[in-house]
Design a protein around this motif. Structure first.
Motif, short mmCIF file in Angstrom:
data_model
loop_
_atom_site.label_atom_id
_atom_site.label_comp_id
_atom_site.label_asym_id
_atom_site.label_seq_id
_atom_site.Cartn_x
_atom_site.Cartn_y
_atom_site.Cartn_z
N ALA C 52 0.86 -1.19 0.00
CA ALA C 52 0.00 0.00 0.00
C ALA C 52 0.89 1.23 0.00
N GLY C 53 0.33 2.37 -0.38
CA GLY C 53 1.09 3.61 -0.29
C GLY C 53 1.48 3.86 1.15
N ALA C 54 2.68 4.41 1.35
CA ALA C 54 3.16 4.60 2.72
C ALA C 54 2.52 5.84 3.35
N ILE C 55 2.51 5.83 4.68
CA ILE C 55 1.90 6.93 5.45
C ILE C 55 2.94 7.46 6.43
N ASP C 56 3.15 8.76 6.39
CA ASP C 56 4.09 9.40 7.31
C ASP C 56 3.28 10.12 8.37
N ILE C 57 3.44 9.72 9.63
CA ILE C 57 2.58 10.29 10.66
C ILE C 57 3.11 11.59 11.25
N HIS C 58 4.33 11.99 10.90
CA HIS C 58 4.89 13.17 11.57
C HIS C 58 5.96 13.81 10.69
N GLU C 424 7.81 -6.26 8.39
CA GLU C 424 7.89 -5.26 9.47
C GLU C 424 7.90 -3.83 8.90
N ILE C 425 8.63 -3.66 7.79
CA ILE C 425 8.64 -2.34 7.14
C ILE C 425 7.22 -1.96 6.72
N ALA C 426 6.50 -2.93 6.17
CA ALA C 426 5.14 -2.66 5.71
C ALA C 426 4.22 -2.33 6.89
N GLY C 443 -3.42 2.18 3.98
CA GLY C 443 -2.42 1.40 4.69
C GLY C 443 -2.59 -0.09 4.46
N THR C 444 -3.47 -0.45 3.55
CA THR C 444 -3.74 -1.85 3.25
C THR C 444 -4.15 -2.00 1.79
N LEU C 445 -4.05 -3.22 1.29
CA LEU C 445 -4.50 -3.52 -0.08
C LEU C 445 -5.79 -4.33 -0.04
N ALA C 446 -6.49 -4.24 1.08
CA ALA C 446 -7.75 -4.95 1.20
C ALA C 446 -8.79 -4.34 0.27
N PRO C 447 -9.64 -5.13 -0.32
CA PRO C 447 -10.71 -4.58 -1.17
C PRO C 447 -11.48 -3.52 -0.40
N ALA C 454 2.11 1.23 -3.94
CA ALA C 454 3.51 1.49 -4.30
C ALA C 454 4.15 0.18 -4.75
N VAL C 455 4.80 0.22 -5.89
CA VAL C 455 5.45 -0.96 -6.45
C VAL C 455 6.94 -0.66 -6.58
N TYR C 456 7.77 -1.47 -5.92
CA TYR C 456 9.22 -1.24 -5.94
C TYR C 456 9.92 -2.40 -6.62
#
Lengths: 269, 346, 543, 302
Positions: C52-58, C424-426, C443-447, C454-456
């Motif tokens: 999933a796309g990453a989320i930065d909380i701060h 853990e990174i995810a 924060g998830t790929l759930a339907p 994000a694809v790396y």
């Protein structure tokens, strides 16, 4: 080997960024590479070859056969060699210069010698505002080297200067030596209002008694000192002065007391 | 009612925008002089990026001076609201912009309510609001501030400072001292000297500066410019990326030196625009007739009158929404700019 | 358009998915793999990791203080130079445009600006609205404001305080509440220069502890998903670990988030009276399940510290490099902008090590969050290099080898062998932040989740891999390809749907009239002020 | 040992044996030559021998206004020592106590060499924070406010490792008066040689020494072979007609400067002739085992 000579084909249609046309860069390039250097600053997008005919191959000696007030950044960051402009230049000539010698036979625009740290810049004509000074946001101006302006300098010459020497032949605008951190500024002729405003340390030598000094400067009399003789001798030896200026007991003001108060303004006693 | 002109010929807004877009595309060095609300600035800076223009506040000299403190030195500042509630000593330095005089009068007359409250001491360098004790040394504010700073730091000044003892006592007693100034009333070095006075006081006591910009819209534009490009106005996109150079992109200079070949002026102000005859120009102006010497004129309404607007308020120290006092169908400056942007080739 | 991301190694801890497979989305949302439809677009993700796309909380990406930092440092921007050259912060993503661009390139699709002064909410939201591509959110700062401090002093009822917190969150359009050095900004205006957890704000007689506990209670009672976000007292001070410890102890079983814990991980041991307390703090976090933290990792180089902790920033002015700073006493909050250059000397090396100790010694990746406190510890563009340090112990050992031995003697870091796994990174950068912030749709790929993907492309060099995503989708739009932004779009700001009591609105109107001589309208704004279609998206409170 | 005779003065065919030393130099200027000399004389007082003074020092040459950095009259002073640290210590102490204190003085570097010696940079702290640093023409100066104006002092000078100490001439005469006349003539001639000093009083030493002595701890003791009252002893090297011997000791910036000085001294003494001055000239050595510089008198004849 003959000097690399840039001959102006026509008056430039835009301000030119000539910061790369210095010995340190040119020595690495062939003529055709030089001609391809982008020097435009607007949508015109000029390249060297559009504006100049280029000949010669000795990158240690660079000559602009004519000048223009649109030549910006001439001599930027040069560390050695000679650059000469047979005419005027625009802003920031000698910016970040570290060595070598740069001669402008006409006038120079604002920010000449900006943050220069070594070498020698001579301008036969006048220099614009903020000679030697930092660009917006930078914390210190000239850090070393010698600048000689045969004509007049604009406002705030030697702004935030930290080291080195600037000598101006025919007067300057207001606030000469503003915010100086250290270093030496010599202004022959008439300096404008409030030289040395906010200066912490450093030396301002004036050819004429200033008409208006900030109240942060307090006169410290005219004791006999050796330094004035030392400076006079060096200025004469360098061809900056014809004869000694300050003599053995120059008049002196200490300031700017608004800040550190360790700077000084000298006038012949 | 006419909305736009090409030369003196009435046209639709779209026609004028198309012509303006053609001129911008053909121009090698377009320059923008901007005066307007936050959304107008946002639109204009996006347009400047697309057409490789340089932009400046209309008559941007004073703004540049106000900004120089923040680029070159930094400051200790306080929000106007906090000043109102807390400052029991206020010093008005230099002349204040007309727009701020009214509420400043009200402010100095009201008591602070935080930190125990009490009454306010008021001092001034220059005439200020006409009230309060004058601090003076020499002819101008820059001289006075130099002498004041020297004396407050225990050093000597060549000229005595009028009312220095009264001011010393007030500072000693004050819980919080605010120095109010504007770029219209102080030069760049005078502002920096004031900053130094405030920094010195903060070694042992609390004090801060409050900028009342000469133009609130100009300061708002500076904030927008700074977040959009990383730089204050006097930024240019001539080489694609934003470059900041307060000398090079001084638009008045660029015009005077013959560097610019097209001048876009955006002004929501009421005063008539005086454009130079020889310059190719696009005027986006609060006007009911074509602007003299403009190739294209687009009529706009006034921000906060004809349309809702976001503007900087020196009274709150941040951006505020101003509702339309008399809503009308006039284009906003932003809409006019967007019309032009939409007419650009992709 | 039905899109299939095909054959990638899909890692989605929220659904316990980890293995080669496909991800499908349509109309901006993740969908189940359809049985009988062909995709309109197929993205070949063989050899790639799909998250999933990453989320930065701060991350301080917008608002008054950030903008002041830009204004203060034009020389730090690459474009200040005639040609792009390596200047400090040149890679910091400094303008709103660059901020969105650089985050997207790394596969981040939601970023939280954690320090919005409610008084300048309009400015903050306008600025955030100009950050392209990604979604944003803000935390509203409370705890130094006269209205709250007066209520606490006057023993206002919890309900009254909750109404005020709710009004503030709603009117400033925030996703949560932050308290910064509670009470210190107010005390600093009264010339107090140091402030600890049990110190009392002059004039109000209220302790920092009391402010934090009051706000924690209100946030919890209101069902605001994100726990109270605490910036403790004594940031950056040797011995601050004690402050962080007493603050964590004060959580008393209710959720509490401690921001940039690294800046408190300093003990007073050794000749220089400065040592790592990273291991001790990690142990406390491990033992207290109600605590979450983000790290605020330090990386070496030039940056600028931007903080509403005005008292701390004022005291840090002497360390400014370059030597200039802005200190602002704001309405209620304040701010300080102090440029700083982290050097790999004794102190810098320990700061760097403390952050990594926290990452590696806190066991639960659901409770430790990935931040540099951008730009305070390092610009967010340093993230790829930090991922490498976490996932590759050899890279870490190489970096450690360059640091002063005297500093390494004061930290446990050299002895730690843990490497973060992809799962853990995810968790740390996707699943956990969504949970922490109450964002059920990401924060998830759930339907049903938004199609932020994000694809790396897998590479040996983790920093290269995570620094430039092969593909990034935001709400299903392809925005990044091979590390370059290919499409610009506007994101939204996520805000809570907290209720506003009419009585509170009335009280606020009276307060502003009486104390500022201005109508409340000067301090609030309608959505239309942002002048964008749907600038906000609402997030539900816990019911 | 064979004898060479020039104008009736007998010159012994022997050599002066000298040692490598380290040397530095400064120029001291003042409003008048008198005060430049005074500062220099004070600074170089009690600097006759490294044995007990830490260094050997004296005025090298006087400099006219045109040849000093500040355009005032001055003198060049040289200091010699065996160790770098000692030389630094002596330079700092002597300039600090004797030049800084002297009316109107200034002090400049006057030595080339690879090694730096602190000068103003060591003394600037006297100015208690009011010192001013200036860089002019690539040289660094400190200006220290004092009661008559400023003490201007270059930040550093240099040290040479090519210096030589202990060049000497022994002048043998019939009477004390004639010995003194000869020695004064030699001193006057050597003073004109740049790069060399004679550190003893007036350039002359009467207590020539030998290495060691019968008492423990004495590094040197009287040169009994040249003491006339000890002529009855076997080690005496004096002829019956010699009643006084004086020595000129020379320290030079270079070996050439020592040789040139000795040459000038011999020329002056021989010019005077045996009737008015010395009957003989010789030199001191230790058999060539201790010093690496040997100056053979026969090579230095006029």
């Amino acid at each position: 080997m003959s000097a690399i000579v840039f001959t102006l084909r026509h008056e430039p249609p835009e301000r030119l960024d000539l910061s790369r046309l210095v010995p340190d860069v040119l020595v690495e390039l062939t003529k055709s590479e030089i001609e391809k250097i982008e020097i435009g600053t607007t949508k015109y997008g000029s390249r060297v070859g559009d504006i100049f005919r280029v000949k010669g191959n000795n990158a240690a000696n660079v000559v602009f056969e004519a000048g223009s007030a649109r030549f910006d950044g001439v001599g930027t960051g040069m560390t050695s060699g000679e650059v000469r402009v047979a005419g005027e230049v625009g802003a920031q000539t000698g910016r970040l210069m570290r060595g070598g010698s740069l001669l402008i036979e006409g006038d120079a625009g604002p920010f000449a010698a900006s943050c220069m740290s070594g070498g020698r810049l001579e301008v036969r004509g006048n220099a614009g505002d903020r000679l030697g000074g930092p660009l917006a946001g930078e914390m210190a101006g000239m850090k070393g080297g010698v600048v000689i302006i045969r004509g007049r300098a604009g406002e705030r010459a030697a702004n935030r200067m930290r080291r080195g020497l600037i000598a101006v032949g025919k007067g300057s605008g207001d606030y000469a030596g503003s915010r100086m951190i250290a270093g030496t500024l010599v202004v022959l002729g008439k300096a404008g209002a409030m030289p040395g405003y906010l200066m912490r340390r450093g030396t301002i030598v004036l050819g004429k008694t200033p008409t208006e000094l900030s109240p942060g400067f307090v006169e410290t009399g005219a004791p006999e000192i050796a330094f004035s003789g030392l400076l006079d001798r060096w200025l004469v030896d360098e061809g900056i002065l014809d004869k000694p200026l300050l003599g053995r007991a120059p008049r002196r003001w200490g300031g700017d007391n608004a800040v550190l108060g360790l700077g000084e303004v000298f006038v012949k006693g | 009612m006419a909305v736009a002109w090409i030369g003196n010929r009435e046209v639709t807004g779209e026609q004028a925008a198309r012509r303006a877009a053609e001129l911008l595309v053909a121009s090698s060095c377009p320059v923008f002089s901007l005066n307007g609300d936050v959304h107008a600035w946002r639109a204009a800076i996006m347009l400047a990026e697309r057409v490789g223009a340089a932009y400046d506040q209309l008559d941007g000299g004073v703004l540049a001076r106000e900004l120089a403190l923040f680029t070159g030195k930094g400051a200790i500042t306080v929000a106007p609201g906090e000043m109102r509630r807390r400052a029991d000593c206020i010093v008005i330095v230099g002349e204040l912009p007309a727009v701020s005089r009214g509420w400043m009068k009200e402010l100095v007359a009201s008591p602070p309510d935080l930190s125990g409250g009490g009454k306010r001491d008021v001092f001034r360098v220059g005439t200020g609001l006409g009230s309060g004790k004058e601090i003076a040394a020499g002819d101008g504010a820059a001289q006075t501030l130099a002498a004041l700073r020297a004396q407050l730091s225990g050093r000597v000044s060549a000229v005595p400072v009028k009312n220095i003892e009264a001011f010393r006592k007030a500072l000693e007693k004050a819980a919080y001292t605010a120095f109010v100034y504007s770029g219209a009333g102080l030069d760049e070095l005078g502002i920096e000297m004031l900053q130094g006075v405030v920094a010195d006081i903060n070694k042992t006591k609390r004090a801060a500066m409050v900028l009342l910009p000469a133009s609130d819209d100009a300061w708002g534009g500076a904030l927008v410019s700074t977040w959009m490009t990383g730089f204050a106005p006097r930024t240019g996109f001539g080489r694609g990326m934003p470059e900041y150079d307060p000398w090079r992109f001084d638009v008045a200079r660029m015009i005077a030196d013959g560097e610019a070949d097209l001048h876009l002026v955006m002004s929501a102000g009421k005063q008539a625009l005086a454009l130079p005859r020889k310059m190719n120009a696009i005027a986006i102006a609060h006007t009911d007739k074509p602007v003299t010497h403009a190739a294209v004129t687009i009529r706009i309404g006034a921000a906060g009158v004809d349309h809702e607007a976001v503007r900087y308020s020196s009274r709150t120290g941040t951006l505020v929404l101003v509702e339309a006092a008399k809503p009308s169908s006039h284009l906003s400056a932003m809409s006019a700019i967007r019309l032009i942007a939409e007419a650009l080739p992709c | 358009m039905l899109t299939q991301i095909k054959g990638g190694q899909v890692i989605d801890p929220a659904t316990n998915r980890s293995g080669v497979g496909d991800v499908w989305f349509e109309d901006g949302r993740i969908v189940e793999a359809p049985r009988d439809r062909k995709p309109d677009r197929v993205i070949d993700a063989a050899g790639c990791i799909v998250m999933a796309g990453a989320i930065d909380i701060h991350s301080h990406i917008g608002g008054g203080n950030v903008n002041t930092a830009r204004l203060l440092l034009p020389e730090s921007h690459r474009a200040h130079m005639p040609r792009p050259i390596a200047t400090p912060l040149s890679n910091a993503g400094w303008s709103t445009f660059q901020t969105g661009t650089r985050y997207a390139q790394m596969g981040f699709t939601t970023v939280v600006e954690p320090a919005m002064s409610p008084g300048s909410a309009l400015h903050t939201h306008l600025e955030l609205a100009d950050i392209p591509i990604i979604d944003k959110a803000t935390l509203a700062i409370l705890g130094n404001d006269d209205f709250l401090l007066s209520m606490i002093r006057d023993n206002a009822s919890p309900a009254m305080i909750e109404d005020y917190v709710s009004w503030t969150v709603a009117s400033s359009r925030a996703l949560g509440v932050k308290v910064i050095n509670a009470g210190a900004a107010a005390a600093f205006k009264d010339n107090v220069r140091t402030f600890s957890f049990d110190d009392v704000v002059p004039f109000y007689g209220v302790s920092s502890r009391k402010i934090v506990k009051t706000l924690q209670g209100a946030v919890n009672a209101l069902g605001i998903p994100h726990p109270l976000h605490v910036h403790c007292n004594n940031l950056g001070v040797a011995g601050a670990a004690d402050t962080a410890a007493v603050t964590m102890a004060a959580a008393e079983g209710l959720p509490l988030h401690l921001a940039h814990l690294q800046f408190y991980g300093y003990g007073t041991e050794g000749k220089r009276k400065f040592s790592s307390a990273g291991a001790q703090l990690a142990e406390i976090v491990n033992a207290r399940p109600e605590i979450t933290v983000d790290v605020g990792q330090v990386m070496f180089g030039q940056t600028v510290t931007v903080s509403s902790d005005v008292m701390r920033q004022f005291s840090a002015r002497g360390t400014a490099s370059p030597k200039k700073s802005v200190i602002h006493d704001g309405d209620a909050n304040g701010g300080g902008i102090v440029p700083y250059n982290y050097k790999p000397d004794y102190y810098g090396a320990l700061q760097w090590a403390v952050g990594l100790e926290l990452f590696l010694l806190i066991d639960d990746p659901w409770r430790v969050f990935f931040t540099t406190d951008h730009p305070n510890g390092a610009p967010f563009t340093a993230y790829p290099a930090i991922f490498r340090l976490l996932m590759d112990k050899e890279a870490r050992a190489e970096a450690i080898a360059t640091l002063p031995k005297s500093a390494l003697a004061m930290t446990t870091l050299p002895s730690i062998t843990r490497e973060y796994s992809w799962d853990e990174i995810a968790i740390m950068t996707r699943a956990a932040p969504a949970k922490l912030l109450g964002l059920k749709d990401r924060g998830t790929l759930a339907p049903g989740a938004v199609a932020d993907v994000a694809v790396y492309r897998k590479q040996d060099d983790i920093a290269n891999m995570l620094g430039a995503a092969a593909y990034v989708f935001k709400d299903g739009d392809l925005v990044v390809r091979d590390g370059d932004v290919t499409h610009y779009r506007w994101g939204k700001a996520l805000r809570l749907d907290t209720p506003v009591e009419a009585s509170m609105r009335k009280r606020m109107e009276a307060f502003y009239q009486e104390r500022y001589g201005l109508s409340l309208d000067w301090f609030t704004f309608p959505d239309s002020a942002i002048l964008r279609d749907e600038p906000f998206a609402e997030v539900a409170c816990r019911s | 040992m064979s004898k060479l005779t020039v104008r009736g003065v007998e010159i012994e065919d022997t050599f002066a044996e000298a040692f490598g030393m380290k040397a530095t130099a400064v120029i001291i200027t003042a409003p008048t030559l008198k005060w430049a000399r005074q500062a220099a004389i004070t600074m170089t007082g009690f600097a006759t021998s490294v044995i007990a003074c830490g260094c050997e020092a004296a005025i090298d040459v006087e400099l006219p206004e045109a040849q000093t950095p500040d355009g005032r009259p001055g003198v060049r002073v040289m200091l010699f020592s065996m160790s770098t640290d000692e030389l630094q210590k002596q330079l700092q102490t002597r300039v600090g106590q004797c030049v800084l204190t002297s009316p109107g003085s200034a002090c400049f570097a006057a030595m080339e060499g690879a090694d730096e010696m602190k000068l103003g940079s060591a003394l600037r702290y006297f100015a208690d924070g009011f010192q001013i640093s200036k860089k002019i023409g690539g040289r660094h100066f400190w200006r220290m406010p004092v009661m008559d104006g400023e003490f201007l002092c270059e930040a550093t000078t240099r040290m040479t490792r090519a210096a030589v100490g202990g060049g000497n001439l022994l002048l043998l005469a019939e009477t004390s008066a004639k010995a003194l006349v000869a020695a004064e003539a030699a001193v006057a001639a050597i003073e004109a040689v740049p790069g060399a000093i004679m550190p003893f009083p007036g350039g002359i030493v009467r207590s020539g020494s030998k290495v060691g002595g019968k008492y423990k701890g004495m590094m040197a003791s009287t040169n009994d072979a040249y003491a006339p009252t000890l002529r009855h002893l076997p080690q005496s090297k004096l002829r019956p007609d010699i009643n006084a011997v004086l020595e000129i000791v020379i320290d030079g910036e270079t070996s050439d400067a020592v040789a040139a000085s000795m040459r000038a001294g011999i020329a002056a003494v021989t010019k005077l002739g045996p009737a008015r001055g010395a009957k003989g000239i010789t030199a001191g050595n230790y058999g060539g085992k201790l010093g690496k510089f040997h100056y053979h008198l026969r090579d230095l004849l006029p």
